[in-house]
Design a protein around this motif. Structure first.
Motif, PDB file in Angstrom:
ATOM      1  N   UNK A   5     -32.223 -46.594  -5.701  1.00 52.57           N
ATOM      2  CA  UNK A   5     -31.256 -46.233  -6.725  1.00 52.57           C
ATOM      3  C   UNK A   5     -31.555 -44.820  -7.201  1.00 52.57           C
ATOM      4  N   UNK A   6     -30.494 -44.034  -7.380  1.00 51.42           N
ATOM      5  CA  UNK A   6     -30.625 -42.663  -7.873  1.00 51.42           C
ATOM      6  C   UNK A   6     -30.287 -42.624  -9.360  1.00 51.42           C
ATOM      7  N   UNK A   7     -31.166 -42.016 -10.120  1.00 54.87           N
ATOM      8  CA  UNK A   7     -30.996 -41.862 -11.566  1.00 54.87           C
ATOM      9  C   UNK A   7     -30.841 -40.376 -11.841  1.00 54.87           C
ATOM     10  N   UNK A   8     -29.662 -39.951 -12.227  1.00 59.75           N
ATOM     11  CA  UNK A   8     -29.425 -38.523 -12.443  1.00 59.75           C
ATOM     12  C   UNK A   8     -30.321 -37.999 -13.569  1.00 59.75           C
ATOM     13  N   UNK A   9     -30.809 -36.760 -13.451  1.00 58.98           N
ATOM     14  CA  UNK A   9     -31.738 -36.219 -14.462  1.00 58.98           C
ATOM     15  C   UNK A   9     -31.000 -35.676 -15.684  1.00 58.98           C
ATOM     16  N   UNK A  10     -30.154 -36.506 -16.269  1.00 57.56           N
ATOM     17  CA  UNK A  10     -29.301 -36.065 -17.380  1.00 57.56           C
ATOM     18  C   UNK A  10     -29.693 -36.705 -18.709  1.00 57.56           C
ATOM     19  N   UNK A  11     -30.673 -37.576 -18.691  1.00 59.09           N
ATOM     20  CA  UNK A  11     -31.030 -38.317 -19.904  1.00 59.09           C
ATOM     21  C   UNK A  11     -32.312 -37.763 -20.521  1.00 59.09           C
ATOM     22  N   UNK A  12     -32.340 -37.701 -21.836  1.00 56.40           N
ATOM     23  CA  UNK A  12     -33.617 -37.415 -22.488  1.00 56.40           C
ATOM     24  C   UNK A  12     -34.608 -38.516 -22.132  1.00 56.40           C
ATOM     25  N   UNK A  13     -35.884 -38.148 -22.084  1.00 56.38           N
ATOM     26  CA  UNK A  13     -36.852 -39.075 -21.526  1.00 56.38           C
ATOM     27  C   UNK A  13     -36.917 -40.397 -22.293  1.00 56.38           C
ATOM     28  N   UNK A  14     -36.667 -40.371 -23.589  1.00 60.05           N
ATOM     29  CA  UNK A  14     -36.700 -41.622 -24.348  1.00 60.05           C
ATOM     30  C   UNK A  14     -35.630 -42.602 -23.855  1.00 60.05           C
ATOM     31  N   UNK A  15     -34.556 -42.071 -23.240  1.00 61.12           N
ATOM     32  CA  UNK A  15     -33.534 -42.931 -22.641  1.00 61.12           C
ATOM     33  C   UNK A  15     -33.768 -43.127 -21.149  1.00 61.12           C
ATOM     34  N   UNK A  16     -34.323 -42.124 -20.493  1.00 61.74           N
ATOM     35  CA  UNK A  16     -34.511 -42.215 -19.042  1.00 61.74           C
ATOM     36  C   UNK A  16     -35.631 -43.175 -18.669  1.00 61.74           C
ATOM     37  N   UNK A  17     -36.694 -43.230 -19.455  1.00 58.74           N
ATOM     38  CA  UNK A  17     -37.879 -44.002 -19.073  1.00 58.74           C
ATOM     39  C   UNK A  17     -37.547 -45.464 -18.800  1.00 58.74           C
ATOM     40  N   UNK A  18     -36.689 -46.051 -19.622  1.00 60.16           N
ATOM     41  CA  UNK A  18     -36.390 -47.470 -19.433  1.00 60.16           C
ATOM     42  C   UNK A  18     -35.628 -47.685 -18.133  1.00 60.16           C
ATOM     43  N   UNK A  19     -34.838 -46.705 -17.677  1.00 59.80           N
ATOM     44  CA  UNK A  19     -34.129 -46.853 -16.411  1.00 59.80           C
ATOM     45  C   UNK A  19     -35.103 -46.870 -15.237  1.00 59.80           C
ATOM     46  N   UNK A  30     -37.174 -47.979  -3.737  1.00 57.48           N
ATOM     47  CA  UNK A  30     -37.373 -46.572  -4.077  1.00 57.48           C
ATOM     48  C   UNK A  30     -36.344 -46.158  -5.127  1.00 57.48           C
ATOM     49  N   UNK A  31     -36.722 -45.138  -5.907  1.00 57.31           N
ATOM     50  CA  UNK A  31     -35.837 -44.569  -6.930  1.00 57.31           C
ATOM     51  C   UNK A  31     -35.884 -43.057  -6.790  1.00 57.31           C
ATOM     52  N   UNK A  32     -34.727 -42.416  -7.014  1.00 53.79           N
ATOM     53  CA  UNK A  32     -34.561 -41.003  -6.698  1.00 53.79           C
ATOM     54  C   UNK A  32     -33.904 -40.267  -7.859  1.00 53.79           C
ATOM     55  N   UNK A  33     -34.068 -38.956  -7.863  1.00 53.85           N
ATOM     56  CA  UNK A  33     -33.255 -38.141  -8.748  1.00 53.85           C
ATOM     57  C   UNK A  33     -32.816 -36.889  -8.018  1.00 53.85           C
ATOM     58  N   UNK A  34     -31.716 -36.302  -8.475  1.00 53.76           N
ATOM     59  CA  UNK A  34     -31.160 -35.114  -7.832  1.00 53.76           C
ATOM     60  C   UNK A  34     -32.071 -33.909  -8.064  1.00 53.76           C
ATOM     61  N   UNK A  35     -32.167 -33.047  -7.050  1.00 50.13           N
ATOM     62  CA  UNK A  35     -32.923 -31.807  -7.190  1.00 50.13           C
ATOM     63  C   UNK A  35     -31.960 -30.634  -7.109  1.00 50.13           C
TER      64      UNK A  35
END
Length: 284
Positions: A5-19, A30-35
């Motif tokens: 699953x890809x998680x876009x790097x658009x969230x502040x970490x307090x919201x991203x961490x739970x994803x 595996x989990x990915x983010x856009x570069x």
């Protein structure tokens, strides 16, 4: 078959961490983010750095593999990227996967510099991958190419990777598919004609056959970005259909995107939960 699953790097970490934690708890492989420095349609949205995001993700997970979806030569030098790869792989305990592609058009021009033709971008990409591979496995690299140079590029004893992190090479065209077949640990594709699922899968079949023609006995894992003709998490049934058709073409790894509240990849986290807990276990 493995699922990511890809998680876009658009969230502040307090919201991203739970994803990122939830991706591991759901059992994704595996989990990915856009570069990218920016991405089409989201130029006015928050956008955070890739390597810090993956390093942070490594600290809140323990088993899931983490990757770039995908890194490109547009704004990176292979030696600087080597340092980031070594750090993320070390912090994650050897869980990093480096996806690499020739790069998108927005990233290619945002920092200025010459406009490259498609052929030049592919030339640069191949030089980038070749030098990166050498730097990850060799200490003290002198290299002078058309696009990159290193003078005694040090990787240092203890950091040289044997084996090095997997390099998953993106390719949708004849030359890039051939290069992935010959040099990648994996091949990643978004496919071709996206008019509908049938035309898209026809393009994927053609690309898969082309990869086979160039493998010469090598095995590479085959990664498919699922959400191009239709968002795979629009319903459990759609996800299962895309997964089944991809499996029939020999894809080993499928990657969807975490549902967003609006716009591209708009969807429901309830569907994500159902797919992760009900559909994916049946498909493994």
């Amino acid at each position: 078959m493995r699922f990511g699953i890809a998680i876009l790097p658009e969230y502040r970490w307090q919201d991203a961490a739970r994803r990122w934690r939830q991706a591991e708890e759901y059992g994704f492989d595996h989990a990915w983010t856009y570069d990218h420095l920016t991405w089409s349609g989201l130029q006015d949205s928050p956008w955070f750095g890739t390597t810090p995001t993956l390093t942070a993700a490594a600290t809140v997970t323990s088993t899931i593999r983490l990757g770039t979806f995908v890194t490109s030569p547009n704004f990176r030098h292979p030696l600087a990227l080597t340092r980031d790869i070594l750090a993320i792989d070390d912090v994650s305990g050897g869980r990093f996967i480096c996806g690499i592609g020739a790069g998108g058009s927005l990233d290619a021009t945002i920092q200025g510099g010459p406009d490259l033709t498609p052929r030049q971008r592919q030339d640069r990409y191949e030089e980038f991958v070749t030098l990166l591979d050498t730097l990850l496995t060799t200490d003290g690299v002198d290299f002078k190419g058309e696009y990159y140079e290193t003078r005694n590029g040090r990787t240092l004893p203890g950091c040289v990777q044997q084996p090095r992190v997997p390099l998953v090479l993106a390719g949708n065209g004849p030359r890039s598919v051939r290069f992935a077949a010959q040099h990648g640990d994996g091949w990643m594709t978004t496919g071709g004609d996206r008019t509908n699922l049938d035309t898209w899968f026809a393009s994927l079949a053609e690309l898969s056959h082309r990869l086979d023609d160039h493998l010469d006995g090598r095995h590479v894992d085959r990664y498919l970005s699922m959400d191009n003709a239709q968002y795979a998490l629009s319903s459990p049934a759609v996800f299962e259909e895309i997964a089944a058709r991809a499996a029939a073409l020999g894809f080993t790894d499928l990657i969807t995107h975490w549902p967003r509240s609006e716009g591209v990849y708009e969807g429901s986290e309830d569907v994500l939960a159902r797919v992760a807990t009900e559909v994916i276990p049946r498909l493994r």
